[in-house]
Design an enzyme around this catalytic site. Structure first.
Site, short mmCIF file in Angstrom:
data_model
loop_
_atom_site.label_atom_id
_atom_site.label_comp_id
_atom_site.label_asym_id
_atom_site.label_seq_id
_atom_site.Cartn_x
_atom_site.Cartn_y
_atom_site.Cartn_z
N ALA A 86 9.14 7.15 -8.32
CA ALA A 86 8.42 7.76 -9.45
C ALA A 86 6.92 7.46 -9.37
CB ALA A 86 9.00 7.26 -10.77
N GLU A 87 6.58 6.23 -8.98
CA GLU A 87 5.16 5.86 -8.87
C GLU A 87 4.43 6.80 -7.91
OE1 GLU A 87 4.10 1.71 -8.42
OE2 GLU A 87 6.09 1.09 -9.05
N GLY A 132 0.79 -1.24 0.00
CA GLY A 132 0.00 0.00 0.00
C GLY A 132 0.81 1.28 0.00
N ARG A 153 -15.81 -15.36 -10.50
CA ARG A 153 -15.26 -14.01 -10.69
C ARG A 153 -16.38 -12.98 -10.76
NH1 ARG A 153 -10.55 -12.38 -12.71
NH2 ARG A 153 -10.02 -14.29 -13.76
N MET A 170 -3.70 -7.20 -6.99
CA MET A 170 -3.18 -8.29 -7.81
C MET A 170 -4.26 -9.28 -8.25
SD MET A 170 -0.43 -7.05 -8.28
CE MET A 170 1.33 -7.11 -8.26
N ARG A 171 -5.46 -8.79 -8.51
CA ARG A 171 -6.53 -9.62 -9.07
C ARG A 171 -6.93 -9.00 -10.40
NH1 ARG A 171 -7.22 -14.37 -7.43
NH2 ARG A 171 -9.29 -14.36 -8.35
N ASN A 178 -5.02 2.29 -13.13
CA ASN A 178 -4.07 1.33 -12.55
C ASN A 178 -2.67 1.93 -12.66
OD1 ASN A 178 -3.05 -1.26 -11.66
ND2 ASN A 178 -2.44 -1.66 -13.77
N HIS A 200 1.37 0.67 -13.00
CA HIS A 200 2.17 -0.51 -13.35
C HIS A 200 3.65 -0.09 -13.42
CE1 HIS A 200 2.97 -4.46 -15.02
NE2 HIS A 200 3.75 -3.87 -15.91
C1 GAR Z 1 3.69 -1.23 -7.30
O1 GAR Z 1 5.02 -1.24 -7.75
C2 GAR Z 1 2.73 -1.29 -8.46
O2 GAR Z 1 3.17 -0.57 -9.58
C3 GAR Z 1 2.68 -2.77 -8.74
O3 GAR Z 1 2.65 -3.36 -7.48
C4 GAR Z 1 3.35 -2.52 -6.55
C5 GAR Z 1 2.43 -2.26 -5.37
O4 GAR Z 1 3.11 -1.57 -4.36
N1 GAR Z 1 1.56 -3.12 -9.53
C6 GAR Z 1 1.58 -4.06 -10.47
O5 GAR Z 1 2.55 -4.72 -10.74
C7 GAR Z 1 0.25 -4.24 -11.20
N2 GAR Z 1 0.44 -4.93 -12.43
P1 GAR Z 1 2.33 -0.85 -3.20
O6 GAR Z 1 1.37 -1.89 -2.62
O7 GAR Z 1 3.39 -0.48 -2.21
O8 GAR Z 1 1.62 0.33 -3.78
#
Ligand code: GAR
Length: 220
Positions: free
Chosen positions: A175-176, A14, A67, A92-93, A109, A111
């Protein structure tokens, strides 16, 4: 204008949720988080949400036979909270096609790659194995295919020679945490819209400058 009501879906740590919580704490920020949903009862992000006083729901996919039933339960929780934008943040679903169509252009989303490169899992290992010099992260509108859909914001991040997957993931994560709040802001302010399956901006300036890796100041 009233704040955009966002819900955040998580499965784990998170940290992107945390970045959104911190952005929303700024009175000038045009969105608020009305609900956090996790499919994992022990997700660390749930603690972050509770600490921020945000309503949480655990909707565990293992409790559902199909689903469709699972996605329907998520839709009901989102609607009950008055959700206007759904933010997948390490969720992750895979959500089914009818969910994605139900929330079309209202699900985004993040990524950890420069999509459309490196869709799916193990992004960082695959980027290192491929020997690419620049990777990054992408915030995009969600479409039924995995890690697909109109791109809102991307950031470029260099891959360094000594990187392993963890070091690279941590660099991309910085960066995210900038890109996700920025994308939500652009949507909340009505400045990012999907037109012909691309995102069109109103008043968002294109970035300037180059990221060249390796640095070219050693070139003669
Ligand atoms: C993040 O790096 C996000 O980009 C990735 O999971 C991580 C979650 O981190 N998402 C994916 O790979 C989706 N395809 P967080 O729980 O600390 O935000």
């Amino acid at each position: 204008m009233a704040d955009l009501k966002a819900a955040v879906l998580i499965s784990g740590r998170g940290s992107n949720l945390q970045a959104l919580i911190e952005a929303c704490a700024n009175p000038d920020y045009p969105a608020e988080i009305v609900l956090v949903i996790s499919n994992k009862p022990k997700a660390m992000g749930l603690k972050r949400a509770r600490k921020a006083g945000i309503d949480v729901r655990i909707i565990d996919h293992r409790d559902f036979d199909s689903r469709e039933d699972y996605d329907e339960s998520i839709t009901q929780a989102l609607e009950a909270a008055g959700t206007e934008l759904v933010c997948l943040a390490g969720f992750m679903r895979v959500l089914g096609e009818s969910f994605v169509e139900r929330w079309r252009d209202r699900v985004i989303n993040i990524h950890p790659s420069l999509l459309p490169a490196f869709k799916g899992l193990n992004t960082h290992e695959r980027a290192i194995d491929a020997g690419i010099r620049i990777t990054g992260c992408t915030v995009h509108f969600v479409r039924p295919a995995m890690d697909d859909g109109p791109i809102i914001v991307q950031a470029a991040v260099p891959v360094l020679p000594e990187d392993d997957a963890k070091i690279l993931a941590d660099r991309i994560l910085v960066a995210e945490h900038k890109c996700y709040p920025m994308a939500v802001r652009l949507i909340a302010e009505g400045r990012a819209r999907v037109v012909n399956e691309k995102v069109s901006f109103d008043g968002a300036e294109p970035a300037e400058g180059l990221l060249i890796n390796p640095r070219d100041d050693t070139a003669r």
